[in-house]
Every structure is written in C-alpha cells, then in structure tokens.
Write a protein that holds these residues in place. Structure first.
Motif, PDB file in Angstrom:
ATOM      1  N   ASN A 201      34.823  32.516  40.434  1.00 26.97           N
ATOM      2  CA  ASN A 201      33.793  31.772  39.704  1.00 26.97           C
ATOM      3  C   ASN A 201      34.361  31.201  38.414  1.00 26.97           C
ATOM      4  OD1 ASN A 201      33.593  33.724  37.576  1.00 26.97           O
ATOM      5  ND2 ASN A 201      32.202  34.959  38.833  1.00 26.97           N
ATOM      6  N   GLU A 202      33.579  30.384  37.739  1.00 25.97           N
ATOM      7  CA  GLU A 202      34.065  29.625  36.596  1.00 25.97           C
ATOM      8  C   GLU A 202      34.430  30.506  35.414  1.00 25.97           C
ATOM      9  OE1 GLU A 202      31.302  26.606  35.554  1.00 25.97           O
ATOM     10  OE2 GLU A 202      31.470  25.531  37.456  1.00 25.97           O
ATOM     11  N   SER A 203      33.764  31.640  35.258  1.00 27.89           N
ATOM     12  CA  SER A 203      34.007  32.475  34.085  1.00 27.89           C
ATOM     13  C   SER A 203      35.379  33.132  34.107  1.00 27.89           C
ATOM     14  CB  SER A 203      32.920  33.553  33.976  1.00 27.89           C
ATOM     15  OG  SER A 203      33.002  34.451  35.071  1.00 27.89           O
TER      16      SER A 203
ATOM     17  N   ARG B  73      35.314  37.762  40.591  1.00 30.44           N
ATOM     18  CA  ARG B  73      35.334  37.103  39.282  1.00 30.44           C
ATOM     19  C   ARG B  73      36.315  35.931  39.263  1.00 30.44           C
ATOM     20  NH1 ARG B  73      34.036  40.356  34.928  1.00 30.44           N
ATOM     21  NH2 ARG B  73      35.059  38.770  33.607  1.00 30.44           N
TER      22      ARG B  73
ATOM     23  N   GLY C 191      30.023  38.642  35.117  1.00 30.78           N
ATOM     24  CA  GLY C 191      30.814  37.971  34.090  1.00 30.78           C
ATOM     25  C   GLY C 191      31.377  38.936  33.067  1.00 30.78           C
ATOM     26  N   GLU C 192      32.146  38.364  32.141  1.00 32.17           N
ATOM     27  CA  GLU C 192      32.858  39.156  31.131  1.00 32.17           C
ATOM     28  C   GLU C 192      31.894  39.928  30.239  1.00 32.17           C
ATOM     29  OE1 GLU C 192      36.837  39.973  29.613  1.00 32.17           O
ATOM     30  OE2 GLU C 192      36.132  38.861  31.373  1.00 32.17           O
TER      31      GLU C 192
END
Length: 428
Positions: free
Chosen positions: A159-161, A156, A84-85
């Motif tokens: 996925n939801e992020s 990335r 994730g970020e």
C-alpha cells in the motif's frame, strides 16, 4: 501434569504451531518454561490480550513455568499494523503504560510455588545492544527475503504508506527476545495470537541458527463473533481490562450480551472451568436457552477473573436495580454512574429541578419518547417510572429529592414499561 495440548485443541485455542507432535510430547513429558509478551502501545490490555493471559494461566496450571514479558523496548517501536505506521509514543508515556500493563498481567499468574511466574522486561537486554552489535550479532541471521514474506510486512509494502525500517525491524527485536529468554531461563515455548505468527517464528528460526536448538511456538486463533462484527468491540468502543476505561459493569454486560451462537465457544476460551463442566452447562443451555445460563456463567467467570468477585456482584446488582429488581440507592456512586452511562440521556439543570420539572418533559429530554403527548399516555397507562417508582400522574414533577449521586454529579433514572430505559444528568 495434564495433556494441556489436547485441552487447548479441544477448546479451539490452537490455530497453528511448530511441530505439533514434538510440542505435545514436550508439554506432556516436561515442565517447559514458556513466554508470552505484551507491548505497552496503549494504557491497558484489551480483550484480545485476555486470550493470551488465560492461555498462559492454563499452561501454568498444567505444570509449566511462565515468563510474562512486558515490552519496554518493543513498546517504543510497535509491531507493524495492517492499517499503517504507528505514532511513536514518548518514553515517559511508554513507561507509565508499562507499569499499568505489568500490574494487569500479574493478576492472572501465580508467583509462588514450584512453577512460579516471573515478569521480564525486554528493555533490560535490548538497551545494552549497540547498533553495531545488533546488526552483527542478531540482524545477520535474518534473511531479508524471509522477512519480506511476513504477512504484516508484505501487506504494508503493497500500500501507499509503505513500512519504515523501524517497524520492519520489529520481528528482529522479538526474535532476539526469544533467544535471550532461551539463554537466560531455558525458555523453549512462545505463545501469541495467530496474527503474530511471523514474529513468533522469527525467534524459533534465530535460536535454530545461533544455538542449533529446536524450540516451539504456539499461536491461538483470532476470536470472532457469529454476527460478523469484531470481537472485543461495542458501540462505545474497545473493551479494555482497565476498570477506568471499561467499567466492571460494562465489562460484565459485554459477556451477558453474548450471542447464543457464541456463548459456549467463549466459555471454552475464557473460562477456567474444565471442559466437562462446560459440556454440562452447554447441555442445560441447549435445552433451555431462555435461561441464558451460558452467558450468565461466562459473565460471572470472566468478570470475577478480571475485576474480582465484589465488582461482579456490584455489576449484577446494578443490572437488576435498573429494571426494578433492586434498590438504586444501594449502589455505590461508581457502579451507578457506569450502569447509566450508556443509556439514552439528556441534561437537566439544577434550576429546572428546583422549580419542579414535569416528568413528561424529562422523558422527552432523555429520548425515551418523542413528544410530551406520548409521555403523558405512558403515564396514564401506568408504564412510566422515575427511579423505579411508578409515576402517579401527568402533573408529577422531578425535584432535587430524586437525584441519585454519581461520580460526575447526579442522575435520575427513567423507565417506560419493562425495558425502555433513559436518564437525565443533572448539570449546574
């Protein structure tokens, strides 16, 4: 010059590269300028970075010219992680970490002689770019469809992020680094981990598009452990190269505890010994694995390389002293504290010591035994020790005289039998 490409391949250090034959020919016939980069996204480099540092040292020893890039610019961004970020760190934090990482990098390379290393900071050229210049002169050469195909990006996006434009641009920044180093220093090889392959090839493609020149990239594999657990991790967390985050004692123990199935493989990756030397060690180790020759050699070579011979000697002395093979009082306070830091432990107050704390109580407090009765049986059987001195009877008490000084106060070492260790920390 040696055939460094074949040496790296024999060590299992080439996961993927650009044109293999062309790269091997260039490494064997020329003195290449190459670079490897490190971003200050943490206060220290870690075990994964160590693969790159030692690979850079090998290339220099083979007659090539290293550029060690510290990412003053890219460290403000951070490359995309699968998880994730990233949280953007304040500039002053990045600058502090940058200085620490630069010091760590400098320990592995030679800055004198015909192949002297140089440290470069990509903030020097990136900060000069305006947004318009960046988009026109650099971004124009990056097809978005190819950028989207990079593994770290595609993972990335699924996925939801999602993925911010900031991190999406990281590969453009790294590609521009290679272009700048090519122009400024004649750099024609970039090395890195296989998880960075997309970023490595972004620079290769950019130089081909802008300069019409073919340059090289080489990626090392991610190091794995035979038992399936993540390399460079222990129960207490990441193994760092900074001694304030991972003590030389704990660092040395990490290598001493290597699985028999991994030890020789790690020697090929992390030791600067020749393959012939390692083959001889492997033969001896295979014939007598109980000697743990591979692990001992590994611990000595890598701990000495990262922390110095003095700290290695102290770590070995501490390990011996914990199990009665040396004098605890001879250890400096930092080494003793590090050596006892991961033992089962409990707290004992100075008041309890002043009154005389029963040894049996201390063994329970330290978690070495479950009950006072079990502690008394250990004492009766002659298997209980305080600071490596056998406990004489179940009426013996601990007093302030037994306290060994550490950086955080004091500790008393307890042992049951030959191998079961624990400690009590002294608190006011």
């Amino acid at each position: 010059m040696t055939d460094i490409f074949s040496d790296l391949k024999a060590r299992g250090l080439i996961a993927v590269s650009t044109d293999e034959a062309a790269l091997q020919k260039a490494l064997n016939e020329e003195s290449l300028t190459y670079y490897v980069g490190f971003d200050p996204t943490a206060p220290s480099l870690h075990m994964g970075n160590l693969v790159q540092l030692i690979t850079a040292a090998r290339l220099q020893q083979a007659g090539h010219n290293p550029l060690a890039l510290v990412g003053g610019a890219t460290g403000l961004i951070g490359d995309p992680r699968m998880s994730g970020e990233r949280t953007l760190n304040p500039r002053e934090v990045v600058e502090e970490w940058l200085a620490k990482i630069r010091t760590q990098v400098e320990k592995f390379l030679d800055f004198d002689g015909p192949h002297a290393a140089q440290v470069v900071n990509n903030y020097d050229w990136t900060s000069e770019l305006s947004a318009i210049d960046f988009l026109r002169d650099v971004g124009k050469h990056f097809p978005v469809n190819r950028m989207l195909a990079k593994e770290s990006v595609s993972a990335r996006l699924s996925n939801e992020s999602g993925l911010s434009f900031t991190e999406f641009s990281y590969q453009v920044l790294q590609g521009n680094d290679y272009l700048e180093l090519y122009r400024r220093y004649g750099c024609t090889l970039q090395t890195g981990g296989s998880d960075q392959w997309g970023n490595l090839t972004s620079g290769v493609d950019l130089i081909r598009r802008v300069e019409s020149q073919a340059v090289h990239a080489l990626a090392t594999p991610l190091i794995t452990k035979a038992d399936g657990t993540k390399f460079g991790k222990t129960e207490s967390g990441t193994v760092w190269l900074d001694s304030s985050l991972t003590s030389p004692y704990a660092f040395c123990q990490f290598w001493l505890n290597a699985d028999d199935r991994d030890a020789v493989k790690y020697l090929k990756v992390f030791s600067l010994r020749s393959l012939e030397e390692i083959d001889a060690i492997e033969a001896e180790f295979t014939a007598a694995p109980h000697t743990r020759l591979a692990q001992k050699t590994l611990a000595e070579d890598v701990t000495t390389l990262v922390h110095g011979k003095e700290h290695y000697d102290q770590a070995i002395a501490a390990a011996a002293a914990l199990f009665g093979g040396g004098e605890l009082v001879s250890l400096d306070v930092g080494t003793l504290g590090a050596a006892t830091s991961e033992l089962p432990r409990g707290d004992v107050s100075t008041a309890q010591l002043s009154e005389g704390l029963p040894v049996a109580d201390a063994f329970v407090t330290a978690g070495i035994v479950k009950s006072k009765g079990e502690a008394r049986r250990a004492i009766k059987d002659g298997g209980a020790y305080v600071n490596n001195v056998k406990v004489s009877g179940d009426d013996q008490t601990l007093t302030p005289a037994e306290v060994l000084p550490t950086e955080n106060g004091g500790v008393i070492l307890l042992r049951r039998g030959k191998k079961t260790l624990g400690a009590v920390d002294i608190v006011s």
